[in-house]
Design a protein around this motif. Structure first.
Motif, PDB file in Angstrom:
ATOM      1  N   ARG A   6      32.911  49.286  60.302  1.00 24.30           N
ATOM      2  CA  ARG A   6      34.459  48.607  61.000  1.00 24.30           C
ATOM      3  C   ARG A   6      34.479  49.148  62.339  1.00 24.30           C
ATOM      4  O   ARG A   6      35.059  48.533  63.410  1.00 24.30           O
ATOM      5  CB  ARG A   6      35.691  49.088  60.088  1.00 24.30           C
ATOM      6  N   HIS A   9      32.282  47.612  64.882  1.00 26.35           N
ATOM      7  CA  HIS A   9      32.778  46.239  65.061  1.00 26.35           C
ATOM      8  C   HIS A   9      33.727  46.023  65.654  1.00 26.35           C
ATOM      9  O   HIS A   9      34.011  45.291  66.771  1.00 26.35           O
ATOM     10  CB  HIS A   9      32.954  45.652  63.510  1.00 26.35           C
ATOM     11  N   ASP A  10      34.752  46.836  65.547  1.00 29.19           N
ATOM     12  CA  ASP A  10      36.275  46.825  66.482  1.00 29.19           C
ATOM     13  C   ASP A  10      36.020  47.241  67.869  1.00 29.19           C
ATOM     14  O   ASP A  10      36.561  46.579  68.759  1.00 29.19           O
ATOM     15  CB  ASP A  10      37.287  47.671  65.674  1.00 29.19           C
ATOM     16  N   ILE A  13      34.361  44.379  69.863  1.00 28.81           N
ATOM     17  CA  ILE A  13      35.647  43.456  70.037  1.00 28.81           C
ATOM     18  C   ILE A  13      36.445  43.840  71.179  1.00 28.81           C
ATOM     19  O   ILE A  13      36.983  43.204  71.859  1.00 28.81           O
ATOM     20  CB  ILE A  13      36.346  42.965  68.845  1.00 28.81           C
ATOM     21  N   ALA A  14      36.763  45.248  71.057  1.00 34.24           N
ATOM     22  CA  ALA A  14      37.645  45.760  72.191  1.00 34.24           C
ATOM     23  C   ALA A  14      37.120  45.677  73.467  1.00 34.24           C
ATOM     24  O   ALA A  14      37.735  45.489  74.444  1.00 34.24           O
ATOM     25  CB  ALA A  14      38.209  47.042  71.756  1.00 34.24           C
TER      26      ALA A  14
END
Length: 154
Positions: A6, A9-10, A13-14
């Motif tokens: 996670r 993944h995050d 995206i950021a």
């Protein structure tokens, strides 16, 4: 299937949101032969373009030397699309030179660069053939502890 933690993944995206309206790009390295994304390396889009990405050649050379020194592979190669869906363009397919890598695309179109769900998809690209694969997001890779998983939002 791409299994990704996670936090990584995050972070991808950021990075895509931060670089919008230009495309973001980067690599997630992992232990050689493991297919496990472990070390997120956001890169500079040398093209500084909303429709194209290009790794800086010097940065890319340094990264590959680092990965060689650390016995790592490029497990994930990612970039964002700022105005289109998260699907490889013809240019993306032509530039895909790592047959063992997961090619992740994040779409920040339609306000996704500010908030809300993004289109986060993964593909294998081998000899010009594009195959989408499932993305499984886990809290951690600890094989001995229970894993909370969630299919990435499309």
């Amino acid at each position: 299937m791409l299994t990704i933690d996670r936090a990584t993944h995050d972070a991808i995206i950021a990075h895509a949101r931060r670089d919008h309206p230009d495309e973001a790009c980067g690599v997630v390295a992992g232990p050689a032969g493991s297919d496990r994304p472990a070390r997120h390396v956001p890169m500079l889009n040398a093209a500084m373009s909303p429709t194209f990405y290009e790794f800086d050649s010097g940065d890319l050379l340094r990264l590959y030397r680092e990965m060689d020194d650390n016995d790592e592979d490029p497990v994930v190669i990612y970039h964002s699309h700022t105005a289109t869906e998260a699907y490889p363009s013809r240019t993306d397919v032509n530039l895909a030179g790592e047959p063992g890598a997961h090619y992740v695309l994040v779409s920040t179109r339609d306000g996704a660069h500010e908030s809300g769900p993004v289109d986060f998809r993964s593909y294998r690209i081998v000899d010009g053939e594009v195959t989408e694969e499932e993305v499984r997001v886990v809290d951690r890779y600890d094989d001995e502890a229970p894993i909370t998983q969630q299919k990435a939002e499309h």
